[in-house]
Each structure stands twice: as C-alpha cells, then as structure tokens.
Design a protein around this motif. Structure first.
Motif: not given
Ligand code: MLT
Length: 237
Positions: A27, A29-31, A68, A71, A81, A100-103, A145, A198
């Motif tokens: 991931d 950006f940015r995890a 986060e 973000g 993050n 985190t949202t996705n990572g 995402w 993103h």
């Molecule tokens: C995520 O895990 O979704 C990202 O790291 C989001 C972010 O950039 O903060």
C-alpha cells in the motif's frame, strides 16, 4: 522456475491460493511505506488490525495506537499515517498497534499465506533480493482503495516483476500488465501518478511531501515480516 502473480485488489483474493506462497502486501500511499519506515527507524514491532476498535483497545496494553481512516488520523490515536511521524528517536523500541483503510485490511485478507512480508518502493531492492533467494512462489497483494484498483500499488508490483524477470516468471496476465505499466512510468513515477485517485485525495488533505518520499526507491534494507500476527524487522544484507 518460481512464479509471481499479482492480485490487483484485496477483493479478488478469493481467486488466489496462498498457503504455499510468500505474499507481499503493498500500500504505497501510505500504509506499507509507513511500516517500512517505522521498523527501519528502530520501532520494535507493528501489530496490524483490520478493526478500529481492536486497535484502539491496545492502548490499555501499553501500545502506541496509529493509523487512519480515509487518510485522516483517527481521533484519539497517537500517530497518523505519514512516514515522517515514524522517524522520531522517541519512538525507538516502541510497540505500535496500526490500522488503516486499506493496508491493514489487505494484510488481514492475506491470512493463511505461507509467509507475509511488506513491500514499498522504500525497500524495493531488499524485497526483490529476499524473494529471489526464497523458495516460495510469490503473490503481490495490492491494497488498492476500498476494493478498487489503484495505480501506485500496481506500479510497485510491476517494479518487482521487472527486477525479478530473470529469476521468477509471471503466473498470469496481471504481472505482465503491471510490468508494462511500470516500464512506461519508471522515469517519472510522480509525474505518471499526478492524476491518480489517492494522490488527489491526499492533496485535498494537504499531504504532499509523503507522495515524493513514498515513491523514492531503496531508502531502507529492512523488510517488515509478519510473525504470529506481528510485523517485525528483517534486515537484508
Ligand atoms: C490506507 O491504508 O488506506 C492508506 O494508507 C491511506 C492513507 O494514505 O492514509
């Protein structure tokens, strides 16, 4: 020859068998850039959580809470993050609970893999070397995402396929597509990503310097490796 495949979204994980593979979760950006930076700066461990509440509960056990949603740093958490937050000397030896949202969701969806490691441009060559010397076939899991494909994670997957092309062969079409995309973008990754979803989302949050940093290759020779659900550093020499 060993093989490499790329899962372009965690929502496609049902298509892949992972029990005999090394999974590289990415991931950019940015995890996973944060995780790599943190462990390279002496943070002892990162415990990833899919659930906000499970992560929050770790505060009572002496952990720093971090991460986060959409973000933005979570209210009441110690850290957000941005990789720059994880460089502070005061965090050396700390244990971090991270969501985190996705990572961290992508890590959870990779459960059952023979091995799970964390990739980012910051440790790209170290990850490539680790995979080259390993015995397992490889699956790169792009966090994307909220189930959608993103460019930056796909570019990282393509960079790995390119670096490994003489040693590990593509298993299907996604690694070939990612490799083509990377070769088209590699001379100016940031320019190539200027309209990426993103990048725009982070710009709306006034986050700019993280973008440049997260796209800088080979800053660290540390790979976060998941051992009993905790990410610990593995140094590649
Ligand atoms: C995520 O895990 O979704 C990202 O790291 C989001 C972010 O950039 O903060």
């Amino acid at each position: 020859m060993k093989t490499i495949d790329v899962c372009l979204s965690p929502d496609l994980m049902h298509l892949y068998k992972v029990h005999d593979r090394t999974v590289v979760v990415v991931d950019i950006f940015r995890a996973t850039s944060c995780m790599t930076t943190a462990l390279a700066h002496g943070i002892e461990s990162i415990t990833p959580f899919a659930s906000l509440d499970d992560c929050r509960a770790m505060k009572a056990k002496g952990y720093f809470t971090a991460g986060e949603r959409d973000g933005k740093k979570v209210d009441g958490f110690d850290l957000g993050n941005s990789p720059f937050e994880y460089m502070a000397g005061s965090l050396k030896g700390a244990k971090i609970a991270f969501t985190t949202t996705n990572g961290t969701q992508a890590i959870a969806k990779s459960a059952g893999a023979k091995e799970i490691i964390i990739g980012s441009f910051l440790n790209l060559s170290a990850v490539a070397k680790y995979l080259r010397h390993g015995d397992n076939n490889v699956l790169v899991v792009c966090a994307g995402w909220k189930g959608k494909v993103n460019l930056e994670d796909t570019l990282f997957a393509g960079a790995l396929v390119e670096l490994l092309k003489d040693h590990i062969e593509p298993d299907c079409d996604a690694p070939i597509a990612a490799q083509h995309l990377y070769n088209q973008a590699k001379n100016d990754l940031e320019g190539f990503l200027k309209n990426a979803s993103h990048v725009k989302r982070l710009a709306r949050l006034n986050v700019f310097k993280d973008i440049t940093f997260c796209l800088t290759p080979d800053q660290f020779n540390v790979i976060p490796v998941l051992k009993e659900n905790v990410l610990v550093p593995h140094v590649v020499s």
